[in-house]
Scaffold this motif. Structure first.
Motif, PDB file in Angstrom:
ATOM      1  N   ASP A 130       2.396  15.429   0.721  1.00  0.00           N
ATOM      2  CA  ASP A 130       2.154  13.996   0.529  1.00  0.00           C
ATOM      3  C   ASP A 130       3.436  13.201   0.329  1.00  0.00           C
ATOM      4  N   THR A 139      -4.338   7.468   3.270  1.00  0.00           N
ATOM      5  CA  THR A 139      -4.670   7.836   1.890  1.00  0.00           C
ATOM      6  C   THR A 139      -5.496   9.113   1.837  1.00  0.00           C
ATOM      7  N   HIS A 199       0.858  -1.194   0.000  1.00  0.00           N
ATOM      8  CA  HIS A 199       0.000   0.000   0.000  1.00  0.00           C
ATOM      9  C   HIS A 199       0.893   1.243   0.000  1.00  0.00           C
ATOM     10  N   ASP A 206      -3.924   3.926   7.624  1.00  0.00           N
ATOM     11  CA  ASP A 206      -4.251   4.172   6.222  1.00  0.00           C
ATOM     12  C   ASP A 206      -4.435   5.679   6.085  1.00  0.00           C
ATOM     13  N   ARG A 213      -0.176   6.883  -4.043  1.00  0.00           N
ATOM     14  CA  ARG A 213      -0.998   8.032  -3.663  1.00  0.00           C
ATOM     15  C   ARG A 213      -2.460   7.623  -3.465  1.00  0.00           C
ATOM     16  N   ASP A 214      -2.916   6.626  -4.196  1.00  0.00           N
ATOM     17  CA  ASP A 214      -4.301   6.171  -4.101  1.00  0.00           C
ATOM     18  C   ASP A 214      -4.509   5.133  -3.000  1.00  0.00           C
ATOM     19  N   ASP A 215      -3.425   4.676  -2.395  1.00  0.00           N
ATOM     20  CA  ASP A 215      -3.510   3.627  -1.373  1.00  0.00           C
ATOM     21  C   ASP A 215      -2.230   3.678  -0.530  1.00  0.00           C
ATOM     22  N   CYS A 216      -2.245   4.469   0.530  1.00  0.00           N
ATOM     23  CA  CYS A 216      -1.030   4.739   1.292  1.00  0.00           C
ATOM     24  C   CYS A 216      -1.197   4.367   2.769  1.00  0.00           C
TER      25      CYS A 216
END
Length: 127
Positions: free
Chosen positions: A44, A34, A16, A32, A19-22
Motif C-alpha cells: 500500500d 482505496t 484523497h 480510486d 489509506r481510507d481514501d486513496c
C-alpha cells in the motif's frame, strides 16, 4: 450518446491521500484505489506515495503489464482536468539568477585573459 467522464482538479485529487481514501493519477486518468491497497503486490505504501501527483512514470517504470491495465479499469472514476494554457514564464531564485548571469558573461573576461597571455608570450619571445 457520448460517455460523459467526470473531470477532477489536481487539488481535489490530492485531498484523497489516506489509506481510507486513496486516489491516484495515471495517464491523465483518476483511479480510486482505496479498496485495492491491501491487494497491491507492491504494498500500500507504493500507492499512497503516488497520491496527488501524476504517477504515470512510476507506473511505467514498475513494468505493469496488460493485466494490471485491465484491472485498473475497475477503479477508474474520471479524468484530470486539462490545465489552462499559460505562457511559459521564467522564474529565477536569487541563486539561479546570479548563476545564469555569471555563465552568460564569462566569455569577455576569458578573452581578455587569453589576449594578455598571448601578448605576454609574444613580448617574451622578442626579447
Amino acid at each position: 450518446m457520448p460517455v460523459i467522464t467526470k473531470l477532477y482538479s489536481w487539488k481535489e485529487v490530492s485531498k484523497h491521500n489516506t489509506r481510507d481514501d486513496c486516489w491516484v493519477i495515471v495517464d491523465g486518468k483518476v483511479y480510486d484505489v482505496t479498496k485495492y491497497l491491501d491487494d497491491h503486490p507492491g504494498g500500500d505504501d507504493v500507492l499512497l506515495s503516488a497520491t496527488g501527483k501524476d504517477s504515470t512514470e512510476e507506473f511505467e517504470d514498475a513494468g505493469h503489464g496488460k493485466s494490471a491495465r485491465e484491472l485498473m479499469q475497475e477503479y477508474f472514476i474520471g479524468e484530470i482536468e486539462p490545465s489552462p494554457v499559460i505562457p511559459e514564464l521564467e522564474i529565477f531564485t536569487k541563486e539561479q539568477s546570479f548563476t545564469s548571469k555569471v555563465s552568460e558573461y564569462w566569455a569577455f573576461p576569458a578573452a581578455i585573459v587569453g589576449i594578455s597571455i598571448v601578448a605576454g608570450v609574444l613580448y617574451a619571445c622578442k626579447k
